[in-house]
Enzyme design. Structure first.
Site, PDB file in Angstrom:
ATOM      1  N   LEU A 172       0.809  -1.220   0.000  1.00  0.00           N
ATOM      2  CA  LEU A 172       0.000   0.000   0.000  1.00  0.00           C
ATOM      3  C   LEU A 172       0.841   1.268   0.000  1.00  0.00           C
ATOM      4  O   LEU A 172       0.467   2.270  -0.610  1.00  0.00           O
ATOM      5  CB  LEU A 172      -0.936   0.014   1.212  1.00  0.00           C
ATOM      6  CG  LEU A 172      -2.056  -1.021   1.222  1.00  0.00           C
ATOM      7  CD1 LEU A 172      -2.749  -1.035   2.580  1.00  0.00           C
ATOM      8  CD2 LEU A 172      -3.058  -0.743   0.125  1.00  0.00           C
ATOM      9  N   GLY A 196       7.324   4.486   3.922  1.00  0.00           N
ATOM     10  CA  GLY A 196       7.800   5.736   4.488  1.00  0.00           C
ATOM     11  C   GLY A 196       9.097   5.519   5.228  1.00  0.00           C
ATOM     12  O   GLY A 196       9.745   4.475   5.084  1.00  0.00           O
ATOM     13  N   GLY A 197       9.460   6.484   6.049  1.00  0.00           N
ATOM     14  CA  GLY A 197      10.757   6.444   6.697  1.00  0.00           C
ATOM     15  C   GLY A 197      10.920   5.297   7.664  1.00  0.00           C
ATOM     16  O   GLY A 197      12.021   4.813   7.893  1.00  0.00           O
ATOM     17  N   MET A 198       9.833   4.834   8.266  1.00  0.00           N
ATOM     18  CA  MET A 198       9.955   3.790   9.285  1.00  0.00           C
ATOM     19  C   MET A 198       9.678   2.408   8.730  1.00  0.00           C
ATOM     20  O   MET A 198      10.089   1.417   9.304  1.00  0.00           O
ATOM     21  CB  MET A 198       9.012   4.068  10.449  1.00  0.00           C
ATOM     22  CG  MET A 198       9.273   3.198  11.667  1.00  0.00           C
ATOM     23  SD  MET A 198       8.208   3.651  13.053  1.00  0.00           S
ATOM     24  CE  MET A 198       8.886   2.589  14.320  1.00  0.00           C
ATOM     25  N   ASP A 215       1.235  14.097  14.241  1.00  0.00           N
ATOM     26  CA  ASP A 215       1.339  14.354  12.799  1.00  0.00           C
ATOM     27  C   ASP A 215      -0.035  14.281  12.137  1.00  0.00           C
ATOM     28  O   ASP A 215      -0.205  13.676  11.080  1.00  0.00           O
ATOM     29  CB  ASP A 215       2.296  13.363  12.143  1.00  0.00           C
ATOM     30  CG  ASP A 215       2.748  13.817  10.749  1.00  0.00           C
ATOM     31  OD1 ASP A 215       2.717  15.034  10.485  1.00  0.00           O
ATOM     32  OD2 ASP A 215       3.127  12.953   9.949  1.00  0.00           O
ATOM     33  N   LYS A 225       1.674  -2.747   8.984  1.00  0.00           N
ATOM     34  CA  LYS A 225       2.853  -1.894   8.904  1.00  0.00           C
ATOM     35  C   LYS A 225       4.051  -2.669   9.425  1.00  0.00           C
ATOM     36  O   LYS A 225       4.039  -3.186  10.540  1.00  0.00           O
ATOM     37  CB  LYS A 225       2.677  -0.609   9.702  1.00  0.00           C
ATOM     38  CG  LYS A 225       3.865   0.337   9.523  1.00  0.00           C
ATOM     39  CD  LYS A 225       3.599   1.722  10.083  1.00  0.00           C
ATOM     40  CE  LYS A 225       3.750   1.772  11.568  1.00  0.00           C
ATOM     41  NZ  LYS A 225       3.684   3.178  12.077  1.00  0.00           N
TER      42      LYS A 225
END
Length: 342
Positions: free
Chosen positions: A32, A35-37, A148, A54
């Site tokens: 999907l 990102g950074g993590m 965020d 995730k």
């Protein structure tokens, strides 16, 4: 892959040779966003439920600081009540591929929708304001600060707005001991003055972001206009938000939520009371609990206008994003994963 699985996997992009095919009891169907993590996958549980998974990025698996961040996320996110949020279903921070599982939410991000269709109509705008405030009430009640909140982290589902991505959330009552960039994460267009100045962070940063998000939904523009990150941060510190085009019924509470002094902003519950017609919601004292039925009543009849024939862009599907950095929607995937503050 069955024909049914192929149809579901069309919501994502195909798995690459380095992507896992199975995580715990979950079968992965596609990717999907990332990102950074880490990376977010579309998956299916043993009972056939679609989920968003995730996974921490492989190069960070051995990094104790990243492991601590992920563990903290998993522990805190599961405490959030399912009120206009993506429910956390499972987590395994100790796995070889540490992961957290949330419900998969069908829908388009607020960022993508406004980009294609312009500002939300009055009824939808009120519902968005209430729904996101309700989500913050649930998040803050669990002792978590989202940190965020932005249009890319709000999914416009068939049942109303849903706040996603607690990837940079942190318990408000416990120091994590993490250092460096992880302590001051956020998106410049929606960062509060105290975040910018590295002052202590509280739930008030989410209230500031709520105001900016509602202003964006109402006008199609960021609360401090366009510009580089440095320009937007300067304006947030020294200028007032640009709210002239915000609906007059919402403008006062949006302005109040974006006061420079975090102590002068209402709590999430006070936001809710004000939005539901109780002017005492602006008072400094703790507000009484909000009745969930009131939120349900406001969200009844939620239905976004169907885009006209001139509209372009993906219809979008979304879910839990890849944080702590802004997640990137992968090419070819109709997901609600976008880069930057959108």
């Amino acid at each position: 892959m069955t024909s049914s699985d192929a149809s579901v996997a069309a919501k994502s992009v195909p798995l690459g040779p380095d992507d896992p095919r199975q995580l715990g009891t979950y079968t992965l169907l596609g990717k999907l966003g990332q990102g950074g993590m880490g990376t977010v996958y579309l998956g299916r549980s043993q009972r056939g439920r679609l989920v968003a998974i995730k996974v921490i990025r492989t190069e960070a698996v051995g990094n104790a600081e990243f492991r601590a961040r992920f563990r903290l996320e998993a522990e805190t996110a599961r405490r959030v009540a399912r009120v206009c949020t993506a429910e956390v279903l499972d987590a395994d921070p100790d796995a070889e591929w540490p992961f957290i599982v949330t419900e998969f939410i069908e829908g388009e991000t607020l960022a993508s929708y406004v980009k294609r269709n312009g500002p939300l109509a009055d009824a939808n705008l009120e519902q968005l304001a209430v729904g996101v405030a309700a989500a913050l009430t649930a998040i803050h009640s669990a002792g978590i600060v989202h940190r965020d909140l932005k249009p890319a982290n709000v999914i416009l589902s068939p049942f109303g707005p849903r706040v996603i991505d607690f990837g940079i959330a942190r318990t408000a009552d416990e120091g994590s001991g993490l250092t460096g960039d992880l302590q001051q994460l956020g998106t410049p267009a929606f960062m509060s003055p105290e975040q910018i100045e590295s002052r202590p962070i509280s739930s008030a940063v989410d209230i500031w972001a709520w105001g900016g998000l509602v202003a964006f939904a109402a006008t199609g523009h960021y609360p401090f206009g366009e510009g580089s990150a440095q320009v937007l941060l300067y304006r947030a510190l020294h200028e007032e938000p640009r709210l002239d085009d915000v609906d007059p019924a919402l403008r006062p509470i949006v302005w109040l939520s974006m006061r420079k002094d975090p102590a002068g902003r209402p709590s999430a519950q006070q936001l809710m009371l004000r939005l539901l017609g109780d002017p005492s919601g602006t008072g400094p004292e703790a507000a009484p609990a909000v009745n969930p039925e009131d939120v349900t009543n406001v969200l009844q009849g939620w239905q976004l206008p169907i885009p006209g024939p001139g509209a372009t862009g993906p219809t979008g599907t979304g879910g839990y994003t890849a944080g702590p950095d802004d997640a990137t929607r992968l090419p070819g995937g109709p997901g609600g994963y976008t880069a930057g503050p959108d």
